[in-house]
Motif scaffolding. Structure first.
Motif: not given
Length: 528
Positions: A409-412, A414-415, A459, A462-463, A466
């Motif tokens: 997941d791109h959010r994970e 990035t975090a 999407d 975003r990917t 990341a």
């Protein structure tokens, strides 16, 4: 999703800030048909458009030029090159004067009749650069982030593909040459104007085999009022810094004082007051950077007499000096058909291992943009129109074409990257064991995203972003481990001294396997 847009051009410029607009303008003036693709709205996106900036603008007086070149050589670890410095001073002087005399930029006139040209209001500067670029015939694709480069059969760069956010469809531009002017990487830290600066250009360049340089000079942090985004660190030269109990934080106002602030912020708040500014300074500061004072005015705080809490925001390679390695005077890279300019490129040529907001970076943006645009036009026009009809292949990997099954997941991602590059005790206060620990996390994150991160359409933006964050972080820390000394802004707590044997630059690259190597440049000799 709508049908794909397909365009052809001699030169494609990727980006929308000063380097990109100067590149597009000068490529068009050199006779090229130019397309500019910006992640945001050209003229408003990026760090320059969000505020004001100083410029390394020096009159062509030998003594003044000598002083200007000598002023930061020591700070930069004597890695800069005098030949490049002189070229940038010449080109910046010409470009700024052109901006005033034919571009209509309204430089203020002082009471004595002088017209200082060493500063620019970002919104007005970029508004005029957009107008000038369009008048030169450049086709601008706003809100159209590039997601990958395209290459010809011989490995040369032959265009790029991306996604148009507002139109909702993919696009491709087949071109004879590409200029990457995508900015540096600030890791989505929240610093003003840097949300488009996620290191995309460096990722795309590495995917086609380009090298990077100076990525260890990437631990730049800007001072900002707590819970705000405005990092105008120069104003804090007028500050007195305090601990929570009101006592003065000794050493915070000195050169290198940000390390003192960073250590204190690990466990407590830091406050400051701009109480060392006299009335004339206060007036000049408000005129130069009005956006700096908006938050204070809204909160009813007088920053010159009342203390306020501050924080440090990571600015990475936006205010550092690392980026895509330049191979020649026209800002070509080591890959045919690919050029780099502005913060996407290394600024070691004129700054060595130290720079900051504006000034040298602003001068480099307009100078390298002009050279890259002209060089790209010359290269593309030499290929002829046949370059637009070449068979091409897509070069993008991580985030677009995973090697395994999906699931990342791109959010994970990035975090995970931010967890290793934003904290002061990992990136700013660097030491070997901490860097090694962070790299283990970052390498694991890369393996995860390479195998399973996938995006299409919107999407994919975003990917890919990341993936770029992870790639830039790994190049940064591998280079920082390779420099076992403190030089320029690359400080190591475990190697606090400068080592004459390491008077060289460090090149880096690679994706699944990151490499580094020393590069001996014919630059300035080590000082006695």
């Amino acid at each position: 999703m709508g049908e794909s847009l397909e365009l052809t051009a001699d030169v494609l410029v990727v980006g929308g800030g000063p380097a990109a607009t100067w590149a597009a303008l000068d490529a068009a003036r050199a006779g090229a048909d130019v397309v500019l693709a910006d992640k945001g709205y050209c003229g408003t996106s990026g760090a320059t458009a969000a505020g004001g900036t100083g410029v390394w603008y020096v009159q062509p007086d030998p003594a003044a030029r000598e002083a200007a070149m000598a002023s930061r050589e020591g700070l930069g670890g004597h890695l800069a090159d005098r030949g490049w410095m002189a070229r940038v001073l010449d080109r910046t002087y010409a470009n700024i004067n052109e901006l005033a005399e034919t571009g209509g930029y309204p430089f203020p006139t002082a009471p004595d009749g002088r017209q200082p040209r060493n500063g620019l209001q970002g919104p007005e500067y970029m508004r005029r650069m957009r107008i000038r670029t369009r008048r030169a015939g450049v086709r601008i694709l706003d809100h159209s982030p590039v997601t990958e480069l395209l290459t010809a059969a011989d490995g040369s760069v032959a265009g790029a593909a991306g996604h148009r956010r507002q139109a909702g469809h993919p696009y491709r531009v087949l071109a004879g040459a590409v200029v990457l002017a995508t900015g540096g990487c600030a890791f989505l830290s929240g610093a003003l104007g840097t949300d488009t600066d996620t290191g995309d250009g460096a990722l795309y360049a590495a995917e086609v085999g380009a090298e990077l340089s100076g990525m260890e000079f990437s631990n730049a942090y800007g001072i900002a009022p707590e819970h705000t985004s405005v990092t105008k660190t120069a104003f804090y030269s007028f500050a007195t810094f305090h601990r929570e109990d009101g006592s003065v934080l000794e050493g915070a106002a000195s050169q290198g004082g940000r390390s003192v602030i960073a250590r204190e912020l690990l466990n407590a708040k830091v406050y400051c007051t701009l109480d060392r500014a006299d009335p004339a300074d206060r007036q000049a500061m408000r005129l130069a950077q009005p956006n700096f004072f908006l938050t204070f005015d809204r909160l009813g705080i007088d920053p010159f007499t009342q203390r306020f809490a501050i924080t440090l925001l990571a600015e990475g390679t936006v205010r550092g000096t690392g980026g895509i390695r330049i191979a020649d005077a026209d800002c070509r890279t080591t890959v045919p058909g690919l050029y780099a300019a502005g913060d996407a490129a290394t600024r070691e040529e004129i700054c060595g291992g130290f720079t900051g907001g504006g000034s040298h970076n602003a001068a480099w943006a307009m100078s390298s943009g002009s050279w890259a645009g002209t060089g790209a036009a010359r290269y593309a026009l030499g290929l002829g129109r046949a370059a637009r009809t070449r068979p091409v292949r897509a070069a993008g990997g991580a985030g677009l074409r995973p090697t395994g099954s999906g699931g990342a997941d791109h959010r994970e991602v990035t975090a995970a990257v931010q967890g290793e590059v934003l904290p002061y005790d990992k990136n700013y206060l660097r030491q070997g064991d901490t860097l090694t620990g962070s790299l283990r996390v970052l390498d694991d994150t890369w393996r995860l995203l390479r195998a399973g991160l996938h995006g299409e359409g919107r999407d994919a933006i975003r990917t890919r972003q990341a993936a770029a964050l992870a790639a830039n972080a790994r190049w940064m820390y591998r280079s920082a481990l390779a420099r076992t000394e403190s030089r320029g802004m690359a400080r190591r707590l475990d190697f606090p001294d400068q080592d004459p044997a390491q008077h060289h630059r460090i090149a880096t690259g690679g994706l699944d396997e990151v490499w580094t190597r020393p590069v001996k440049e014919p630059a300035v000799k080590e000082p006695v």
